[in-house]
Design a protein around this motif. Structure first.
Motif, PDB file in Angstrom:
ATOM      1  N   THR A 232       3.093  11.839  -6.008  1.00  0.00           N
ATOM      2  CA  THR A 232       3.191  13.167  -5.206  1.00  0.00           C
ATOM      3  C   THR A 232       2.744  12.555  -3.738  1.00  0.00           C
ATOM      4  OG1 THR A 232       1.033  13.505  -6.054  1.00  0.00           O
ATOM      5  CG2 THR A 232       3.098  14.782  -6.701  1.00  0.00           C
ATOM      6  N   GLU A 233       1.673  11.688  -3.554  1.00  0.00           N
ATOM      7  CA  GLU A 233       1.266  11.123  -2.689  1.00  0.00           C
ATOM      8  C   GLU A 233       2.214  10.445  -1.646  1.00  0.00           C
ATOM      9  OE1 GLU A 233      -1.662  10.532   0.368  1.00  0.00           O
ATOM     10  OE2 GLU A 233      -1.307  12.023  -1.102  1.00  0.00           O
ATOM     11  N   ILE A 234       3.087   9.570  -2.585  1.00  0.00           N
ATOM     12  CA  ILE A 234       4.323   8.944  -1.969  1.00  0.00           C
ATOM     13  C   ILE A 234       5.231   9.502  -1.241  1.00  0.00           C
ATOM     14  CG2 ILE A 234       5.919   6.913  -2.256  1.00  0.00           C
ATOM     15  CD1 ILE A 234       3.932   6.083  -4.839  1.00  0.00           C
ATOM     16  N   VAL A 235       5.313  10.567  -2.101  1.00  0.00           N
ATOM     17  CA  VAL A 235       6.511  11.449  -1.562  1.00  0.00           C
ATOM     18  C   VAL A 235       6.147  12.258  -0.138  1.00  0.00           C
ATOM     19  CG1 VAL A 235       7.752  13.567  -2.104  1.00  0.00           C
ATOM     20  CG2 VAL A 235       7.805  11.729  -3.721  1.00  0.00           C
ATOM     21  N   ARG A 236       4.783  12.723  -0.314  1.00  0.00           N
ATOM     22  CA  ARG A 236       4.203  13.431   0.767  1.00  0.00           C
ATOM     23  C   ARG A 236       4.097  12.546   2.180  1.00  0.00           C
ATOM     24  NH1 ARG A 236      -0.298  13.618   3.601  1.00  0.00           N
ATOM     25  NH2 ARG A 236      -1.437  12.156   2.612  1.00  0.00           N
ATOM     26  N   LEU A 237       3.828  11.235   1.794  1.00  0.00           N
ATOM     27  CA  LEU A 237       3.682  10.483   2.985  1.00  0.00           C
ATOM     28  C   LEU A 237       5.072   9.868   3.587  1.00  0.00           C
ATOM     29  CD1 LEU A 237       0.819   8.000   1.765  1.00  0.00           C
ATOM     30  CD2 LEU A 237       0.770   9.736   3.972  1.00  0.00           C
ATOM     31  N   SER A 238       6.081  10.037   2.537  1.00  0.00           N
ATOM     32  CA  SER A 238       7.444   9.746   3.063  1.00  0.00           C
ATOM     33  C   SER A 238       8.117  10.847   4.013  1.00  0.00           C
ATOM     34  CB  SER A 238       8.337   9.684   1.840  1.00  0.00           C
ATOM     35  OG  SER A 238       8.692  10.731   1.256  1.00  0.00           O
TER      36      SER A 238
ATOM     37  N   ASN B 227       0.889  -1.189  -0.052  1.00  0.00           N
ATOM     38  CA  ASN B 227      -0.001   0.105   0.074  1.00  0.00           C
ATOM     39  C   ASN B 227       1.000   1.122  -0.104  1.00  0.00           C
ATOM     40  OD1 ASN B 227       0.719   0.637   2.616  1.00  0.00           O
ATOM     41  ND2 ASN B 227      -0.795  -0.661   3.425  1.00  0.00           N
ATOM     42  N   LEU B 228       0.081   2.373   0.129  1.00  0.00           N
ATOM     43  CA  LEU B 228       0.884   3.723  -0.219  1.00  0.00           C
ATOM     44  C   LEU B 228       1.920   3.906   1.111  1.00  0.00           C
ATOM     45  CD1 LEU B 228      -1.817   6.081  -1.275  1.00  0.00           C
ATOM     46  CD2 LEU B 228       0.454   5.678  -2.322  1.00  0.00           C
ATOM     47  N   ASN B 229       1.610   3.587   2.362  1.00  0.00           N
ATOM     48  CA  ASN B 229       2.329   3.584   3.366  1.00  0.00           C
ATOM     49  C   ASN B 229       3.563   2.847   3.273  1.00  0.00           C
ATOM     50  OD1 ASN B 229       0.657   5.590   4.805  1.00  0.00           O
ATOM     51  ND2 ASN B 229      -0.658   4.067   5.511  1.00  0.00           N
ATOM     52  N   ASP B 230       3.488   1.505   2.989  1.00  0.00           N
ATOM     53  CA  ASP B 230       4.646   0.714   2.678  1.00  0.00           C
ATOM     54  C   ASP B 230       5.617   1.357   1.624  1.00  0.00           C
ATOM     55  OD1 ASP B 230       3.576  -1.527   4.303  1.00  0.00           O
ATOM     56  OD2 ASP B 230       2.527  -2.340   2.399  1.00  0.00           O
ATOM     57  N   LEU B 231       4.869   2.113   0.417  1.00  0.00           N
ATOM     58  CA  LEU B 231       5.722   2.468  -0.339  1.00  0.00           C
ATOM     59  C   LEU B 231       6.563   3.758   0.240  1.00  0.00           C
ATOM     60  CD1 LEU B 231       3.642   2.080  -3.448  1.00  0.00           C
ATOM     61  CD2 LEU B 231       5.821   0.966  -3.458  1.00  0.00           C
ATOM     62  N   ALA B 232       5.786   4.448   0.832  1.00  0.00           N
ATOM     63  CA  ALA B 232       6.569   5.891   1.486  1.00  0.00           C
ATOM     64  C   ALA B 232       7.588   5.476   2.422  1.00  0.00           C
ATOM     65  CB  ALA B 232       5.481   6.521   2.139  1.00  0.00           C
ATOM     66  N   ARG B 233       7.530   4.392   3.332  1.00  0.00           N
ATOM     67  CA  ARG B 233       8.493   4.077   4.257  1.00  0.00           C
ATOM     68  C   ARG B 233       9.571   3.353   3.536  1.00  0.00           C
ATOM     69  NH1 ARG B 233       9.380  -0.739   5.283  1.00  0.00           N
ATOM     70  NH2 ARG B 233       7.573  -1.701   4.582  1.00  0.00           N
ATOM     71  N   ILE B 234       9.375   2.518   2.483  1.00  0.00           N
ATOM     72  CA  ILE B 234      10.624   2.260   1.605  1.00  0.00           C
ATOM     73  C   ILE B 234      11.322   3.376   1.023  1.00  0.00           C
ATOM     74  CG2 ILE B 234      11.240   0.756  -0.318  1.00  0.00           C
ATOM     75  CD1 ILE B 234       8.803  -1.019   0.369  1.00  0.00           C
TER      76      ILE B 234
END
Length: 77
Positions: free
Chosen positions: A45-51, A2-9
């Motif tokens: 943009t969402e992945i970067v924001r969450l990261s 999910n998005l949170n997993d990708l953001a963490r990575i």
């Protein structure tokens, strides 16, 4: 994934890279996870924001996704 997993990575790849390799690591993230990102219609943009990294790196992820059509990352020994 999910998005949170990708953001963490993404955050880990960016944070663990030496300062001179950070942009390359963001590109590599885009290449490595392009299939997942595209399949799920996730936005860079969402992945970067969450990261928590700089918003301008969304462009670099998009570049990595485009590069994924041509290159397959290899694992280091």
């Amino acid at each position: 994934m999910n998005l949170n997993d990708l953001a963490r990575i993404l955050n880990e790849m960016y944070s663990n890279a030496s300062e001179g390799d950070r942009v390359a690591k963001v590109h590599l993230f885009g290449v490595k996870y392009a299939e997942c990102i595209l399949r799920n219609n996730y936005k860079a943009t969402e992945i970067v924001r969450l990261s928590g990294i700089k918003p301008s790196y969304a462009t670099e992820i998009s570049n990595g996704i485009k590069l994924s059509k041509y290159e397959v990352p290899r694992e280091h020994e």
